[in-house]
Structure formats: structure tokens, C-alpha cells
Design an enzyme around this catalytic site. Sequence first.
Site, mmCIF file in Angstrom:
data_model
loop_
_atom_site.group_PDB
_atom_site.id
_atom_site.type_symbol
_atom_site.label_atom_id
_atom_site.label_comp_id
_atom_site.label_asym_id
_atom_site.label_seq_id
_atom_site.Cartn_x
_atom_site.Cartn_y
_atom_site.Cartn_z
ATOM 1 C CG HIS A 262 14.624 -29.047 -17.369
ATOM 2 N ND1 HIS A 262 13.620 -28.098 -17.372
ATOM 3 C CD2 HIS A 262 14.074 -30.175 -16.864
ATOM 4 C CE1 HIS A 262 12.510 -28.615 -16.882
ATOM 5 N NE2 HIS A 262 12.767 -29.886 -16.559
ATOM 6 C CG HIS B 289 12.252 -21.839 -11.739
ATOM 7 N ND1 HIS B 289 11.904 -22.579 -10.633
ATOM 8 C CD2 HIS B 289 11.667 -22.457 -12.796
ATOM 9 C CE1 HIS B 289 11.151 -23.603 -11.004
ATOM 10 N NE2 HIS B 289 10.983 -23.549 -12.320
ATOM 11 C CG ASP C 165 9.754 -19.845 -14.471
ATOM 12 O OD1 ASP C 165 9.920 -20.412 -15.560
ATOM 13 O OD2 ASP C 165 9.166 -20.371 -13.521
ATOM 14 C CE LYS D 261 15.399 -25.570 -15.730
ATOM 15 N NZ LYS D 261 14.215 -24.783 -15.320
ATOM 16 C CB CYS E 109 11.737 -25.352 -18.028
ATOM 17 S SG CYS E 109 11.283 -24.158 -16.753
ATOM 18 C CE LYS F 105 7.201 -22.779 -16.164
ATOM 19 N NZ LYS F 105 8.028 -22.919 -14.948
#
Length: 564
Positions: free
Chosen positions: A132, A221, A36, A130, A73, A374
Site C-alpha cells: 500500500h 480490516h 484497522d 499488505k 493506512c 480512523k
Amino acid sequence: MYATRNIALLLLLYALGVLPAHAQKKPNIILVMVDDMGYSDLGAYGSEIHTPNIDKLAHEGLRLREFYNNSICAPTRASLVTGQYPHKAGIGYFNVNLGLPAYQGYLNQQSLTFAEVLKQAGYNTIISGKWHVGDDSAYWPAQRGFDKSYGFIGGASNYYDIGNYTDKAPPVELVENNKKIQLAPDKYLTDEITDHAITYINESAKNSKPFFLYLAYNAPHWPLQAPAENIAKYKGKYHIGWDSLRNERIARQRQLGIANPAQAIAKRDSIVPYWESLTYDEKILWEKKMEVYAAMLDRVDENIGKLLATLKQLKKDDNTLIVFISDNGAQGGFATSGARRKQRNSGPIGTAGSYEYQEQGWAYVSNTPHTNYKNNMHEGGISAPFIAWFPKKIKAGTIAQGTAHLIDIAPTFYDVAGAKYPASFKGVNTNPLPGVSLSHLLFNGTPIDRGTPIFWERAGNRAVRKGQWKLVSTFPEKTWELYDIATDRGETKNLAAARPEVVKELADDYAKWAAANDVEPFEKLRPAFQGLPGTGGSGPGSGGAGGRSSGGATVQPVRRGAGN
């Protein structure tokens, strides 16, 4: 005598980089991704935030003006990890299963991870941070080619007290090598991500194999949480407000050569209140948010410094390629109303007890000089910094146009590593790689010769980039906008009515790509996932997009959907 001459010739060819990859000592590869972070949030891209270590990589290496991600993401990580468009990899929407192969919410077996490919080429493979791209343990990093893994599985995490769940703190699965663990008391997650990566690198140094490290930070983020010493550096730094700060960043970008003065910049976001219209108390609150946001990036930079020191200590710095990117633009959306509630608020902004967000006023600055946020396919949503550093291989101080995409990173790494992407793997036919290697651009300065457009679709938001032209559409609208990015990267002048033949050409290209990648119309999927990430706010799938900016008078701030 002849043997001596041959050895000397080989050494000369190696030094010049003429020998093929398989004949050289294979380089280590580090991919750093932050979360982000906007286009202008690094010093090397115009920011006032103190990022000397990342800036060092930029000034001693190469920066791209145009590098694209997938706007949010999970789809970004799907493309990054596999080199595929997200639908082809199985994550066309998010890390949730919508019952269709292109939207299953985890990586499919036909799309190989770069860990799986590089492992076959003799690399130790490491991830820290991360993930995800698959919540179920069957799809965790250790099951997709990583020898060593540490980090959290889902889309967002606290930075402190992970594992000490309450009714207001969201559950976070922190995992090391397939075992669930908890964050130690008083530890900060950004530091732990780096420290585990460094531990794994030191372990890797005990054998002769090169290593590949995917270092995936969750900073900056939300939630806004950072060590007090980093926050203190920015006390009073943002008293000038977002309007003046944006102008300062634009000026620095032009001075650095990142922004082209001949290109139009985005108009002022009309949803963002003018700074001087805020009350004193409102200004203090907003200043504090940006102080913590800056501190989070400051801390990332300190950790990059630790990583560089480790490489130097191990004498691996001269044989390591480092690439630095962000997963999407900064996230718009005011927290004054709407579905994204604060999870808790038991301490000041920045502490473990807080759960604050950067929000649209500062995100508008972070994405300078682009429009939107975003999960939107305008430049502010899909543009990110790209930095590549490889001493004696990449010319220092290079700034290139680029027009590269996430799908190009895996082919680049395979090229550099001398790795072959297999047509089949463990009995499964693999998806061909749609991207191109950037190695000629990085090492020789040769412009990218792509031959095909770049495409996007997520939650009904769509785009095509072909040469100078960009076609973009924001859900629920079906009409296309057309921009000449060569002169108008701020997307200020819609040329769709003036150039219908270009719109038709790019729309036809998009339709063919969508069919080949099993992209479904968003309205067809919509009933199945009301309330899932990115579906709140001003229409399903808004996902923190903010709102299309047109400049002009201040309007009442409105809430846009969040997404992870």
C-alpha cells in the site's frame, strides 16, 4: 590464562548487553502490523477477544500507553517503512498521485525503506502481507530492498478467492517476488501471509545472516470474513451490546494499568444508538458482525502462535525483537447510507461471499477509551497498542507512558541492528530521520527525550502533540482545539479559549513543520480528488472519521466516508 579471562569477560559483557551492537550477534527483527484494529482490541489492552499469543508478548515484554500512527493506512505505512513523516516520503494523502512530490502516492527515493537500510547492515529482508505504498511495479517491495516478498499491493483485499474477479469483487494484486499469483482455493489470506513468512524465515536460517520480517496483516480490516471455527468461539459473546462492553473494557484497562483512572475518558458517541433501543433483529445482525471481527483477530493470534513456535524450533526466539502495532484506530461510519456500498452479498456474514463492515457502534468500543475514529486526529484515530518483546533484553511486564510515533520505529531498528542510516544512497541524498530511537526506553526504561513535537496532517485534519498538550483540528473547521492529555486523554475539555498562548505556540510549531514537509492546504487539493478514498461522507476527507462525539441523546445513524 589471560586469553581465558578475556573470553570470560567478553561473555559476561555480552550477557549484560554492555557490548555495542556491532560486537554482538545481531538480533532478528520482526515487525507485526494489523489493520484497522482499535486501541482496546487485544486482551493485553482490555479486550475480551482471545489473543493469548499476542498477550504473551505483552506480558513478557513492554507495552506503551501512548503510541501514535497517522490515522489511515497508506500514510501510516509510508511513515513506518521509511521513518519519515508521510508527506516527506511522498504519500501525504494516499496511494494516489495528485501531481505534487509530497502527494505522488508512492515512496520517493530520498526516503529509504528499513529493508534498504537493514540489507546494507547484513540482514535478510522479508515482507509478507499488505504493501500500500506504491501500486506501480516499479515501486513494489522487491524494488525497495526486500529479498523475499509476498502479499497484496493495494489497500484492501478479500480473505478468500483472491484473483477470481467478478463485477462485484474488487481486483486485488497478489504478488510473490514480483510475480502476480492467485490465492489457492479454500485458503485464508491471514494464514497464507503467515505461512509465507515462516517459509522465508526457514530459508533464511540456512545462512548466517540475521533476518528482518515485516509481517503486515490486513485483518481485521473489512470485509468481515473468517473461518467458521473461529467465528464459533464468539457465538453469543456480544449479546450484552456495545454500551456494556465498552464499560467492561474500561474497567479491565484500569485494572491492567493501561488506562489511568485519573484521566477523563471519551464521552459516549452520540451517533451510536443505545443498544437497548435496537430491535431484536437489529441486535442479532450487529452481534454477528462483532463475532466475525473478533474471529479475525483470533485467527491473527493463532498465526502469531505459529510464528513463535517457528522461532523456538529454529532456536532464534532468544535473539529476536518483535514489535506489534496497528496502522490506525477502528473505522467509524454506518453502512445505512452513503458511498461505501457492499461489494457483494452472496453469503452469510463472515463467509467468502459477504462484504460486511464492523461499523461505528463496535468501532466506538474498539477505540475505548478514546474519542473518534480512523482518519481523525483525535486519540481514537491515531492511538494504537505498542508491544515490544525481546527475551532477557526487555523487562517483562513493563507498561510505559511512551508518547512515541511511527517515525521512531526505523531509528530503533537501526540502533538495535547496528545499522547506519546513510546520508546518500545510490547517488541520491536521503531525507534525515526525524524520529528518535526507542532503544533506551525498551531496554533501560529511560523516558523518551524527543525535543520536538509530533505532527499530523491528512485530508485537512491536523494535530500537534508537545509534552502534555495536544492541538487538533478537524476539516473543514479551521479552528484549533486544545487538550491536556496528561489529565484528559478522552479529549473532553477544550482549553483553547483558556490557554491561547499554548495554542499560538503549537500552531506556530505546526506552521513551520507544514512548510518544511510541503504540506498543502486541503482546500487547494480538494478539486483534484473528489471521489478518491477518504473523500466521501460528511465533507471531503472525512475518510471514516465518524463524527465528533459529544455524548447525549441518540440521533439517527449517519454514514461517514470510508477510506481504505
